[in-house]
Enzyme design. Structure first.
Site, mmCIF file in Angstrom:
data_model
loop_
_atom_site.group_PDB
_atom_site.id
_atom_site.type_symbol
_atom_site.label_atom_id
_atom_site.label_comp_id
_atom_site.label_asym_id
_atom_site.label_seq_id
_atom_site.Cartn_x
_atom_site.Cartn_y
_atom_site.Cartn_z
ATOM 1 N N HIS A 145 -4.248 10.938 42.388
ATOM 2 C CA HIS A 145 -3.926 10.186 41.170
ATOM 3 C C HIS A 145 -4.429 10.823 39.877
ATOM 4 C CE1 HIS A 145 -7.872 7.598 41.167
ATOM 5 N NE2 HIS A 145 -8.097 8.800 41.661
ATOM 6 N N HIS A 146 -5.214 11.879 39.944
ATOM 7 C CA HIS A 146 -5.619 12.582 38.723
ATOM 8 C C HIS A 146 -4.621 13.669 38.327
ATOM 9 C CE1 HIS A 146 -9.360 10.466 38.849
ATOM 10 N NE2 HIS A 146 -9.786 11.070 39.945
ATOM 11 N N ALA A 147 -3.778 14.076 39.247
ATOM 12 C CA ALA A 147 -2.800 15.119 38.935
ATOM 13 C C ALA A 147 -1.659 14.545 38.106
ATOM 14 C CB ALA A 147 -2.253 15.730 40.223
#
Length: 348
Positions: A145-147
């Site tokens: 979810h950080h990408a």
């Protein structure tokens, strides 16, 4: 055996179509260097082994995701510039937060890091397909979810959730996606991609500790419902907040697919959660809340595993999925009873 699924009863169409997606290729090993980071990059095989041991299924009943996604598929979300930057070991070292990787040859990182990540993307795509066909599916990986389109970080290389959404949207035009991100860290990549790609067709509920990584204030502006979760919030308050937020989002947004980012880094003792202290039972109750809400609204749900840095994270994930199987009658397990909303009043 019937070839049709019934979402209301969580029936699987055949014994060989258990909607658990997994490949041994998810696991990341490179001479022990991966152990310098608290993330267990081999937790996937531990979870799969535990589920195969305790559920009435065989290892060959896990759905193989297939081949890793290729560059053309990644370009559906990611920029040329970002994908090109992954040709440098230094970029991969930064994204994975492991500086020693910068000194390893790229060919090694391609096979040991990038390929497993691309395979996990395929797994999330496959799980989304299965959820839309059968009502639910779990990818025993994914949740990066950080990408975002133009960047990676926090051990998140590719934007698997948006890549999966755009993949299934081709066969389901106009599909609206609700993301419920309950990893303790802010899902900043998800928020950035929502703004860039699907500002109106994606709704994000993000419950996170605002005092820890990544602290992306700009990205938070794109979150529809943010639940700030800090160390002074009790387990009961946390579960009640999750239950309320998910119910409101489903009712107000009316999604066609719910993607649940089920990070276990809310666990007490997790070294990267900023003092959050949810019990193992609390993690299981949280997961049941989300699944019950989706089932009650007849919204297909895809679960991905995301983060978790405590040593017992894999065991907690396994126990939670086993609990879901018993409560909801998944994977051939007789249901314990008719599921409903979880009572949070008894949790301290």
């Amino acid at each position: 055996v019937s070839t049709q699924s019934t979402w209301g009863e969580f029936r699987v169409p055949s014994p060989m179509a258990v909607p658990l997606v997994y490949s041994p290729g998810y696991n990341i090993r490179f001479f022990g260097i991966e152990k310098l980071h608290p993330f267990d990059s081999c937790k996937y095989e531990k979870i799969a082994a535990a589920l195969c041991e305790q559920l009435p299924l065989r290892p060959d009943q896990l759905v193989d995701p297939g081949e890793p996604v290729d560059e053309d598929e990644l370009l559906d979300v990611h920029t040329h510039e970002y994908l090109s930057s992954l040709q440098f070991s230094a970029t991969i070292a930064r994204v994975c937060e492991l500086p020693p990787l910068a000194f390893l040859p790229h060919c090694l990182l391609e096979s040991r890091v990038l390929r497993p990540a691309r395979l996990a993307v395929r797994g999330t795509m496959r799980a989304a397909e299965l959820a839309l066909a059968h009502g639910y599916a779990i990818n025993l990986g994914g949740g990066m979810h950080h990408a975002s389109a133009a960047a990676g970080g926090g051990w998140c290389i590719y934007a698997d959730i948006f890549l999966a959404y755009r993949h299934v949207r081709r066969s389901h035009p106009g599909l609206r996606m609700l993301i419920v991100d309950l990893d303790v860290h802010q899902g900043n990549g998800l928020a950035r991609d929502k703004a860039r790609l699907h500002p109106d067709d994606v709704y994000i509920v993000d419950a996170f500790n605002p005092w820890i990584y990544p602290g992306d204030v700009e990205a938070q502006r794109n979150v529809n419902m943010a639940v700030h979760f800090t160390a002074d919030m009790s387990e009961a308050e946390y579960l009640e907040s999750v239950q309320t937020a998910v119910a409101r989002a489903i009712e107000g947004f009316q999604p066609g697919l719910l993607v649940y980012n089920a990070g276990t880094d809310i666990l007490a003792g997790d070294p990267l959660n900023g003092g959050i202290g949810i019990s193992e039972e609390g993690v299981a109750r949280r997961d049941a809340i989300v699944l019950a809400a989706a089932r009650g609204a007849r919204v297909p749900i895809t679960m991905v595993l995301s983060g978790g840095y405590a040593r017992r994270s894999a065991a907690v994930v396994s126990a939670s999925i086993l609990g879901l199987a018993r409560e909801f009658g998944l994977f051939g397990v007789a249901p314990a009873g008719a599921p409903g909303l979880v009572d949070t009043s008894a949790t301290g």
